[in-house]
Design a protein around this motif. Structure first.
Motif, mmCIF file in Angstrom:
data_model
loop_
_atom_site.group_PDB
_atom_site.id
_atom_site.type_symbol
_atom_site.label_atom_id
_atom_site.label_comp_id
_atom_site.label_asym_id
_atom_site.label_seq_id
_atom_site.Cartn_x
_atom_site.Cartn_y
_atom_site.Cartn_z
ATOM 1 N N ILE A 349 34.393 35.991 33.756
ATOM 2 C CA ILE A 349 34.274 37.432 34.006
ATOM 3 C C ILE A 349 35.227 38.163 33.076
ATOM 4 O O ILE A 349 36.361 37.734 32.905
ATOM 5 C CB ILE A 349 34.660 37.761 35.458
ATOM 6 N N PRO A 350 34.807 39.258 32.476
ATOM 7 C CA PRO A 350 35.737 40.060 31.687
ATOM 8 C C PRO A 350 36.928 40.475 32.549
ATOM 9 O O PRO A 350 36.744 40.778 33.738
ATOM 10 C CB PRO A 350 34.917 41.282 31.290
ATOM 11 N N THR A 351 38.103 40.509 31.942
ATOM 12 C CA THR A 351 39.326 40.707 32.729
ATOM 13 C C THR A 351 39.262 41.932 33.631
ATOM 14 O O THR A 351 39.577 41.857 34.815
ATOM 15 C CB THR A 351 40.523 40.847 31.782
ATOM 16 N N LEU A 354 37.016 41.429 36.535
ATOM 17 C CA LEU A 354 37.631 40.522 37.499
ATOM 18 C C LEU A 354 38.626 41.285 38.371
ATOM 19 O O LEU A 354 38.659 41.115 39.590
ATOM 20 C CB LEU A 354 38.336 39.368 36.781
ATOM 21 N N LEU A 355 39.422 42.128 37.734
ATOM 22 C CA LEU A 355 40.405 42.905 38.487
ATOM 23 C C LEU A 355 39.705 43.815 39.480
ATOM 24 O O LEU A 355 40.117 43.945 40.619
ATOM 25 C CB LEU A 355 41.249 43.747 37.521
#
Lengths: 533, 398
Positions: A349-351, A354-355
């Protein structure tokens, strides 16, 4: 699977004994007697003196010597027609007939009635009670004459019909808006109106020991593959069941493979879709009493094609078809990929995403898979409730579903907002399919993929996809590979599979289905129209 | 149902349940690390981890909590220290999404090679993070600074480095695989970009640092650090860093100024450079030829110059070429005289040109590099002068 077969085998034994009983009782239905009152008495006992049977006895001929019995079932017949062409003829008009002298000679009375008197288009002679009852219960009028061990069955069918309305299940923006109805005759007429060709052949046979439902096979002789026609006939003849109440019964009884979520028989209530199928060499099965007509062989690509595709320009049709394939995978895989990625493959997942997911899932008490199952099952309940509910209450469902379950569940922290998005996109994508039964297949498989994703991650999903493709390739619909024209691959048929080429470029019929009379069009090469001088 | 069917069927169902979702970790059970800093400690390593608290990042209403928290632990190995951190952090640390790996300057001087094994071995880590050196400070301190605009300090450094390496040539992005490959290469030594704290580290830790328009403490990308093997040997200054990047072929877009015909300045924006390096061995002496081709346009002219005249353009082109050549020469000189470290990878070109001779040089390449003859050839082309030809400076003065 084998144990299920075992269950079937035991059932077969039961049916065999049933069949024997049936045959014994059939033997009682012997041929007609020459005594009218005896015949009528027999009919009365056989039918249990049901209140909807009408028996009218009258006298005709010289001095009213000859007794005639007219029997029909109220509600199934066109009363005006009986009044006009049977009762009126026999009681009044018969006197004007010049051949009255011949009537007096009792011997030829039967032939005279048939040849000169009764102004009926469709009239069959009947010899025995089985035939009599079939006609009687189908809405024909039975005419019995005293002294003859035979009678007439005059066609007088006419009952309340819904008429030709707009289709409910496959709506189009552009294109014909008529749909089949519950009456077989109306349906065949709709087909005839589309295809005015002598080679459109319609074979009808009653199926169902009790219901005796008329089932018709329609195909275009010379285009349809004879072997497939023969196969359809064979499979229909094999059916031995008490009742057929709709196309679904036939579909399940004749389909190639039962243990598959994927449909191998196409059904539609649109005459243009059936006509197009017939022109491709496919075979339609019309069942009396249902507006849904079956079409075989049915391939995977057919379920993602809409009749609308042929009524719109080819470019948009092609794009929309591709969109359907995309939605096929979205509807099938989105929840499972979400589960797999958030529980096993965080690095994919792109960071920032994800956050965002992590922040949304903060405080959600369930693991992703449980969360997904809760939402998916809730949605299935909502959908089922929406379909089954009485229409006036329908609005309540959408309020409860959308507001209470969607909004409140997120507010309460039971599910995360992203899960609601996942379920919504899945749900919307599954409504894109033009064929409802393919949407059902995707619905079932979605849950299997969710379990695979939750236990084995993406690895499991890929394994599941491989298994699904293998299964799809192993399927057959009336002997034709289900994945045609992708596997086996055929260049020409690609023109009308995922893509829809312009009409002028589709020269051939699908190769594997028809196999004879392949040429669809032979347009002479025409120059582009020139602007008027 | 027969037993023969029941048993396999039940087994299949149970097996899939028995896996118990092995290896499963929910997203909200992770402590996502944005950066790891490594410093020396008595015990071995001092590992500082910057953890993101997702609730604060995506919060719709502003909170007073910090969006990142740092935790530190010492250990004999990196992995040990990371695990020791669980004593302080509520969840297990997830380093798959780390953006930065920062070495303290003191630590870098002692050698970084040993810790890299862990980062390339661990299966959780994506290798797309950047590696940097904290200049004049400890990585521990640097990771404590809160930054404006980008909420996550590590992301701020990450994007600063990335944009500056693209639009301004004094920095260089280095990822794990690049670092390792230049470490193991005999003909090349690694470089890393530095990062400094501007201002007081104590104020930078406080949330008030990001409440001000002009943040009192900032994190700034510095110049490039040269390594010899895995040990930091010194820092290149601004122009040397640029020269290094020209040689390494990293310059795609940059701005610099040259003198106009007289003293006034003329800004040139380079849009493309292409570098071709050839190694050769002549008379048993290794030699390097660098050919650089640059294309740019005039961005600003502060002088009276008629740019519509070709001869003026030629003059500028010549100056641009000289300027670039000087930058490169400065970088090479620094590396040869002060660092005695081949940070340009010239050894690899010699290796490629003459593998047999390389076997001899390989043993003592650092010595050979000191006296390496490098010929630089720069061709510059001004292909556009912007939307005006003649500068209006003359009219302004009158």
């Amino acid at each position: 699977m084998k144990f299920i077969n075992k269950l079937f085998e035991t059932k077969n034994k039961h049916t065999k004994t049933n069949k024997n009983n049936q045959l014994e009782s059939m033997n009682v239905l012997k041929s007609l007697k020459s005594n009218l009152s005896e015949n009528i008495k027999f009919i009365k006992t056989a039918i249990g003196e049901s209140s909807d049977i009408v028996i009218r006895e009258l006298r005709a001929g010289e001095d009213g010597k000859t007794k005639i019995g007219i029997i029909y079932i109220d509600g199934l017949v066109d009363k005006a027609l009986i009044q006009d062409s049977i009762l009126r003829t026999l009681m009044l008009d018969i006197r004007k007939v010049r051949v009255e002298s011949t009537i007096s000679s009792k011997k030829k009375f039967f032939e005279t009635l048939r040849d000169f008197v009764l102004p009926e288009g469709d009239m069959k002679e009947i010899q025995d009670f089985e035939c009599l009852f079939t006609h009687l219960l189908s809405g024909d009028t039975i005419i019995l004459i005293d002294g003859y061990a035979q009678g007439f069955a005059a066609s007088s069918r006419g009952w309340e019909d819904r008429g030709v309305t707009e289709p409910n299940s496959q709506t189009v923006v552009r294109g014909p808006k008529d749909s089949f109805s519950e009456t077989l005759r109306t349906n065949t007429a709709l087909l005839r109106r589309k295809i005015k060709d002598t080679n459109l052949w319609i074979e009808t046979k009653p199926i169902g020991r009790k219901t005796k439902t008329d089932v018709a096979i329609a195909y275009i002789n010379g285009i349809a593959n004879d072997k497939i026609v023969e196969e359809v006939r064979k499979r229909l003849n094999r059916i031995d069941i008490d009742g057929i109440l709709g196309g679904g019964y036939i579909e399940e009884l004749i389909q190639d493979e039962t243990y598959t979520p994927f449909p191998t028989v196409y059904n539609t209530e649109r005459p243009d879709a059936i006509a197009a199928g017939l022109l491709e060499g496919r075979i339609a099965i019309l069942v009396d009493g249902t507006p849904f007509v079956l079409l075989v062989p049915a391939l995977f690509v057919h379920f993602l094609q809409s009749p609308e595709d042929y009524h719109q320009r080819f470019d948009i049709s092609t794009l929309i078809r591709i969109l359907r394939y995309v939605s096929f995978f979205i509807a099938l895989l989105t929840p499972s990929i979400y589960i797999a990625v958030t529980t096993f493959h965080h690095e994919m997942i792109p960071t920032l995403l994800l956050l965002s997911i992590a922040a949304q899932r903060e405080g959600v008490p369930f693991p992703a898979v449980v969360e997904a199952l809760i939402m998916e099952i809730t949605f299935e309940i909502l959908r089922e409730a929406g379909v089954r509910m009485p229409r006036p209450v329908g609005a309540a469902i959408s309020i409860v579903g959308a507001l209470v379950l969607g909004e409140a569940a997120v507010q309460a922290g039971v599910v995360s907002p992203i899960m609601v998005i996942v379920v919504s996109i899945t749900a919307i994508s599954s409504f894109v399919f033009p064929a409802y039964n393919m949407a059902i297949a995707v619905r079932i498989l979605r849950f299997i993929f969710m379990m695979l994703g939750a236990t084995f991650g993406l690895y499991g999903i890929v394994l599941g996809l491989i298994a699904m493709v293998l299964h799809l390739c192993s399927l057959r619909s009336f002997g034709i590979s289900y994945m045609t024209p992708m596997a086996p691959f055929n260049w020409n048929d690609q023109k009308d599979a995922i893509f829809r080429f312009p009409q002028w470029s589709m020269f051939y019929r699908p190769r594997l289905i028809s196999q004879k009379d392949m040429i669809r069009q032979q347009n002479p090469k025409v120059e582009k129209p020139k602007p008027p001088q | 149902m027969k037993k023969t069917y029941i048993i396999p069927f039940t087994l299949i169902v149970l097996i899939s349940l028995l896996t118990g979702c092995w290896g499963k970790r929910e997203v909200n059970e992770l402590s996502i690390a944005s950066a790891i800093g490594i410093d020396k400690s008595e015990e071995g390593y001092l590992v500082t981890v910057q953890l993101i608290s997702p609730g604060e990042i995506a919060a719709r209403t502003a909170t007073t909590r910090a969006v990142v928290n740092t935790y530190r632990a010492t250990g004999e190995t990196i992995f040990e220290a990371l695990r020791k951190l669980t004593l302080e952090t509520p969840r297990k640390i997830y380093i798959g999404h780390m953006r930065l790996l920062i070495f303290g300057e003191d630590f870098a001087k002692d050698g970084i090679g040993k810790v890299l094994d862990f980062f390339s071995r661990d299966h959780e880590i994506r290798t797309d993070f950047y590696i940097m050196v904290a200049r004049n400070t400890k990585a521990e301190k640097l990771l404590n600074i809160l930054t404006p605009v980008e909420k996550i300090p590590a992301s701020k450094i990450y994007s600063s480095l990335e944009t500056s390496s693209k639009a301004w040539v004094q920095t260089k992005t280095v990822q794990l695989d690049q670092l390792i490959s230049s470490l193991i290469s005999k003909g090349k030594n690694p470089v890393l970009t530095g990062v400094v704290i501007k201002g007081s580290p104590e104020i930078g830790m406080d949330i008030s640092n990001v409440e001000k328009v002009d943040a009192p403490t900032a994190v700034k990308i510095s110049t490039i650090a040269a390594f010899k093997k895995d040990k930091l040997v010194g820092w290149l200054n601004e122009s040397e860093s640029k020269g290094l990047n020209y040689i390494l072929g990293n310059v795609s877009n940059t701005v610099f100024s040259v003198h106009c015909l007289k003293e006034e300045k003329l800004a040139v924006e380079l849009r493309r450079t292409k570098v071709k390096i050839k190694g050769k061995v002549e008379n048993e002496e290794p030699k390097i030829d660098i050919k650089l081709w640059a294309e740019g346009n005039v961005a600003a002219a502060e002088c009276e110059i008629d740019l519509s005249k070709p001869e003026n353009i030629y003059a500028i082109q010549k100056k641009v070429a000289e300027r670039i050549k000087k930058l490169m020469e400065a970088a090479i000189k620094k590396a040869q005289d002060d660092f005695k470290s081949d940070i340009f990878g010239f050894g690899e070109y010699i290796h490629r040109a003459d593998p047999k001779a390389w076997k001899e040089f390989e043993k003592n390449w650092d010595k050979e590099f000191e006296d390496l003859e490098v010929n630089i050839n720069v061709a510059a082309k001004i292909s556009s002068t912007g939307t005006i030809n003649k500068s209006f400076q003359k009219d302004v003065e009158e």
